[in-house]
Design an enzyme around this catalytic site. Structure first.
Site, PDB file in Angstrom:
ATOM      1  N   GLY A  32      97.680  -3.848 -31.360  1.00 50.72           N
ATOM      2  CA  GLY A  32      98.365  -5.671 -31.399  1.00 50.72           C
ATOM      3  C   GLY A  32      98.590  -5.408 -32.900  1.00 50.72           C
ATOM      4  O   GLY A  32      98.564  -6.454 -34.232  1.00 50.72           O
ATOM      5  N   ASP A  86     104.331  10.105 -29.318  1.00 58.10           N
ATOM      6  CA  ASP A  86     104.963  10.064 -28.566  1.00 58.10           C
ATOM      7  C   ASP A  86     106.542  10.727 -29.053  1.00 58.10           C
ATOM      8  O   ASP A  86     107.007  10.216 -29.882  1.00 58.10           O
ATOM      9  CB  ASP A  86     105.499   7.910 -27.951  1.00 58.10           C
ATOM     10  CG  ASP A  86     104.461   7.511 -27.887  1.00 58.10           C
ATOM     11  OD1 ASP A  86     103.466   8.180 -27.051  1.00 58.10           O
ATOM     12  OD2 ASP A  86     104.429   6.096 -27.926  1.00 58.10           O
ATOM     13  N   LYS A 100      82.650   4.922 -30.649  1.00 52.97           N
ATOM     14  CA  LYS A 100      83.099   6.042 -30.793  1.00 52.97           C
ATOM     15  C   LYS A 100      84.669   6.099 -31.919  1.00 52.97           C
ATOM     16  O   LYS A 100      85.311   5.620 -31.496  1.00 52.97           O
ATOM     17  CB  LYS A 100      83.962   6.960 -29.426  1.00 52.97           C
ATOM     18  CG  LYS A 100      81.834   7.086 -28.549  1.00 52.97           C
ATOM     19  CD  LYS A 100      81.772   8.428 -28.331  1.00 52.97           C
ATOM     20  CE  LYS A 100      79.912   8.568 -28.000  1.00 52.97           C
ATOM     21  NZ  LYS A 100      79.317   9.353 -28.088  1.00 52.97           N
ATOM     22  N   GLN A 115      89.946  10.072 -34.810  1.00 55.65           N
ATOM     23  CA  GLN A 115      90.379  11.030 -35.873  1.00 55.65           C
ATOM     24  C   GLN A 115      91.281  11.858 -34.659  1.00 55.65           C
ATOM     25  O   GLN A 115      92.279  12.644 -35.844  1.00 55.65           O
ATOM     26  CB  GLN A 115      88.964  11.876 -35.957  1.00 55.65           C
ATOM     27  CG  GLN A 115      87.577  10.749 -36.820  1.00 55.65           C
ATOM     28  CD  GLN A 115      86.411  12.173 -35.735  1.00 55.65           C
ATOM     29  OE1 GLN A 115      86.284  13.157 -36.309  1.00 55.65           O
ATOM     30  NE2 GLN A 115      85.598  11.023 -35.445  1.00 55.65           N
ATOM     31  N   CYS A 137     117.358 -24.081 -20.210  1.00 58.21           N
ATOM     32  CA  CYS A 137     117.607 -23.673 -19.949  1.00 58.21           C
ATOM     33  C   CYS A 137     118.050 -23.182 -18.131  1.00 58.21           C
ATOM     34  O   CYS A 137     118.968 -24.570 -17.724  1.00 58.21           O
ATOM     35  CB  CYS A 137     117.657 -22.200 -20.560  1.00 58.21           C
ATOM     36  SG  CYS A 137     119.754 -21.210 -20.510  1.00 58.21           S
ATOM     37  N   GLU A 179     126.856 -19.569 -10.628  1.00 56.44           N
ATOM     38  CA  GLU A 179     125.097 -17.905 -10.488  1.00 56.44           C
ATOM     39  C   GLU A 179     124.661 -17.702  -9.359  1.00 56.44           C
ATOM     40  O   GLU A 179     124.160 -17.075  -9.203  1.00 56.44           O
ATOM     41  CB  GLU A 179     124.199 -17.911 -11.891  1.00 56.44           C
ATOM     42  CG  GLU A 179     123.869 -17.195 -12.110  1.00 56.44           C
ATOM     43  CD  GLU A 179     122.241 -17.048 -12.699  1.00 56.44           C
ATOM     44  OE1 GLU A 179     121.244 -16.296 -13.532  1.00 56.44           O
ATOM     45  OE2 GLU A 179     122.224 -18.412 -13.804  1.00 56.44           O
ATOM     46  N   ARG A 204     124.219 -18.270 -20.453  1.00 55.08           N
ATOM     47  CA  ARG A 204     126.175 -17.841 -19.824  1.00 55.08           C
ATOM     48  C   ARG A 204     126.594 -18.607 -18.996  1.00 55.08           C
ATOM     49  O   ARG A 204     127.749 -19.222 -19.317  1.00 55.08           O
ATOM     50  CB  ARG A 204     125.506 -16.607 -18.741  1.00 55.08           C
ATOM     51  CG  ARG A 204     127.404 -15.789 -18.383  1.00 55.08           C
ATOM     52  CD  ARG A 204     126.738 -14.936 -17.559  1.00 55.08           C
ATOM     53  NE  ARG A 204     125.628 -13.418 -18.713  1.00 55.08           N
ATOM     54  CZ  ARG A 204     125.431 -12.906 -18.367  1.00 55.08           C
ATOM     55  NH1 ARG A 204     124.127 -12.459 -17.200  1.00 55.08           N
ATOM     56  NH2 ARG A 204     124.980 -12.106 -19.759  1.00 55.08           N
ATOM     57  N   HIS A 208     116.688 -23.613 -26.178  1.00 50.70           N
ATOM     58  CA  HIS A 208     115.366 -22.687 -25.977  1.00 50.70           C
ATOM     59  C   HIS A 208     114.548 -23.151 -27.553  1.00 50.70           C
ATOM     60  O   HIS A 208     114.473 -22.924 -27.902  1.00 50.70           O
ATOM     61  CB  HIS A 208     115.724 -21.245 -26.213  1.00 50.70           C
ATOM     62  CG  HIS A 208     115.904 -20.744 -24.653  1.00 50.70           C
ATOM     63  ND1 HIS A 208     115.013 -19.748 -23.455  1.00 50.70           N
ATOM     64  CD2 HIS A 208     117.306 -20.480 -24.383  1.00 50.70           C
ATOM     65  CE1 HIS A 208     115.362 -19.469 -23.415  1.00 50.70           C
ATOM     66  NE2 HIS A 208     116.557 -19.892 -23.220  1.00 50.70           N
ATOM     67  N   GLU A 220     111.928 -23.442 -27.822  1.00 58.33           N
ATOM     68  CA  GLU A 220     110.478 -23.147 -28.238  1.00 58.33           C
ATOM     69  C   GLU A 220     110.333 -21.973 -29.158  1.00 58.33           C
ATOM     70  O   GLU A 220     110.245 -21.108 -29.895  1.00 58.33           O
ATOM     71  CB  GLU A 220     109.431 -22.009 -26.823  1.00 58.33           C
ATOM     72  CG  GLU A 220     110.966 -20.742 -26.106  1.00 58.33           C
ATOM     73  CD  GLU A 220     111.884 -21.254 -25.162  1.00 58.33           C
ATOM     74  OE1 GLU A 220     112.170 -20.510 -24.204  1.00 58.33           O
ATOM     75  OE2 GLU A 220     112.011 -22.255 -25.726  1.00 58.33           O
TER      76      GLU A 220
END
EC number: 6.3.4.2
Length: 545
Positions: A18, A150, A190, A195, A384, A408, A465, A510, A512
């Site tokens: 997070g 990483d 733990k 650490q 969409c 499409e 598209r 969109h 949202e």
């Protein structure tokens, strides 16, 4: 403020702890104190952006006002801060290397051997400081994707090490997010993983100034002292991040822990004001104390991974709070909808949203879902691809153009009610045909859309598209599928409605992406309100029987 301050958020032990929510929560607290704050995300993958990534791989692709396809964490940043992000707020390894290689080809390095240090790290440092150069922000928070150690993240960590040294004392700090696991067999938390994570960070030349510890159980004073001692941080800088019932609790939890206070202290900034979270807490109060409940079906083909529709799910939370309604989302996989299953999956719902997506998999199920909503007066919102499915369904079942489709899905369809624009057809690169970012839309009077937006001019974000084919507009309109939103420059249809239906809206954009805690999107708010009214009518009819 003369100098922009920089905060770097790194992660260790495990992914998905997070970092984005912690970064957004801290930014919210600093913003609530009056500091102009923004957040950026450094992603270590080699894709130039997440635009071509499968949602199962990386969750949703979030689109900014300026048309950047970015990491979904930028959605959290906007939802928390109510401030637009941009291309500059998301940097990927692919974009870094692309930029450096283009510079090398232009001869900008004057024949030098191009290396990770200094060329790649210099490019990263330049991108990090881009948002602070114009002094538009007092504080820039930079979240570094992945976990320390990483191999992909090493150039970013090295760039931060250099920048931390160059910026000097009081101008930068490192927040390290880590995990303090609870071992049930031993019955204790733990600290060793933390650490080791801090040790790995120090091996790269960075020292954590603040530790944020994700945990399922409260950290005792003894554990905080132990972490402070072994990780070389002040005890006040050991911050507990305990699991919360909602991400929107996290700013208050971080306020209680003093994350903003210790941050301002380490950046040598005034700590004289109390964060103004009045509006935020009012939202939380409504969210946690709903007066009604509605069940809404989310019909999509990536429903196994909730992050695939992250912005939609969050927009429902905002709209639910605005209506004092608990919105229960039922994820429905469109591949498993057919004539025999549809009634069991949808009949009990108070509304359905047919979700965006690409490709032909699962579209027949979406079309069946649209038909059920249209024929049964069930509140419907198509986004969409969902809007395109509504057009196809109407063409097939009302206009009786049985083979109507999108090119499409079926390039040979005799009735391409959804199609590429003519100028797009010669473009071969996938990104080249996309309509991205904020586009204007003229909303017609006497429509649901006008009632929702209270305006004839709106701007909404796009990522698609294929388009509504205007060659079929007259036929569709004549039979009752009204086009109520039009792009004034291209004449492309943006919104469709069925006036005879209680609430049936499809949008090409969109909505949202623009919903925030401070400003729930009006389209989602209106849809949830329609679902609540449908639920109440249904409940009344049931009681009458």
């Amino acid at each position: 403020m003369a100098e922009t301050k920089y905060i770097f958020v790194t992660g260790g032990v495990s992914s998905s702890l997070g970092k984005g929510i912690i970064a957004a929560s801290l930014a919210k607290l600093l913003q609530a104190r009056g500091y102009k704050t923004t957040i950026q995300k450094l992603d270590p993958y080699i894709n130039v952006d997440p635009g071509t990534l499968n949602p199962y791989e990386h969750g949703e692709c979030y689109v900014t006002e300026d048309g950047a396809e970015t990491d979904l964490d930028l959605g959290h940043y906007e939802r928390f801060l109510n401030v637009n992000t941009s291309q500059a707020n998301n940097v990927t390894t692919g974009r870094i290397y692309q930029s450096v290689i283009e510079k090398e080809r232009r001869g900008e390095f004057l024949g030098k051997t191009v290396q990770v240090i200094p060329h790649i790290t210099n490019e990263i440092k330049e991108r990090i400081q881009l948002l602070g150069k114009n002094h538009d922000y007092d504080i820039v928070i930079t979240e570094i994707g992945g976990t320390v150690g990483d191999i992909e993240s090493l150039p970013y960590i090295e760039a931060v090490r250099q920048l931390n040294w160059e910026l000097g004392d009081d101008n930068a700090l490192i927040i390290h997010l880590t995990l303090v696991p609870f071992l049930a067999a031993a019955g204790e938390l733990k600290t060793k993983p933390t650490q080791h994570s801090v040790k790995t960070l120090m091996e790269s030349g960075l020292r954590a100034d603040i530790l944020v510890c994700r945990t399922e159980h409260e950290l005792s004073d003894d554990i905080r002292r132990k972490l402070a001692l072994f990780c070389n941080v002040k005890q006040e800088a050991v911050i507990q991040s305990i699991d919360a019932s909602t991400i929107y609790d996290v700013p208050n939890l971080m306020l209680k822990e003093g994350l903003d206070t210790v941050t301002l202290k380490k950046l040598n900034l005034p700590d004289e004001t109390t964060p103004n979270l009045t509006q935020w807490n009012e939202f939380l109060k409504r969210h946690k104390n709903p007066k009604h409940k509605v069940n809404i079906g989310l019909v999509g083909k990536y429903v196994e991974l909730q992050d695939s529709y992250k912005s939609i799910l969050e927009a429902f939370i905002h709209a639910g709070a605005a209506n004092e309604v608990e919105v229960n989302i039922e994820s429905i996989h469109s591949e498993f909808i057919n004539d025999t299953t549809i009634k069991n999956r949808i009949a009990h719902l108070d509304g359905i949203l047919v979700a965006p997506g690409f490709g032909e998999r699962g579209i027949e199920g979406k079309i069946d879902a649209v038909r059920y909503a249209r024929e049964n007066d069930l509140p419907f919102l198509g986004i969409c691809l969902g809007m395109q499915m509504a057009v196809i369904e109407f063409a097939r079942n009302v206009l009786h153009l049985n083979k109507a489709n999108s090119t499409e899905m079926d390039p040979a369809t005799p009735h391409p009610v959804i199609d590429l624009m003519e100028e797009q057809k010669e473009i071969t690169h996938l990104g080249g045909t996309m309509r991205l970012g904020s586009w204007e839309c003229t909303v017609k009077d006497n429509s649901i859309a006008h009632d929702v937006y209270k305006s004839n001019q709106i701007f909404e974000r796009h990522r698609h598209r294929y388009e509504y084919n205007n060659k079929y507009a007259e036929q569709l309109e004549a039979q009752g599928l009204r086009s109520t939103g039009i792009n004034p420059k291209t004449n492309l249809v943006e919104i469709v409605e069925i006036p005879e239906h209680p609430w049936f809206v499809g949008v090409q954009y969109h909505p949202e992406y623009k919903s925030t805690v401070a400003n729930p999107h009006p389209l989602f708010t209106a849809f949830v309100k329609a679902a609540k009214e449908y639920s109440q009518v249904k409940k009344g009819a049931s009681m009458a029987q």
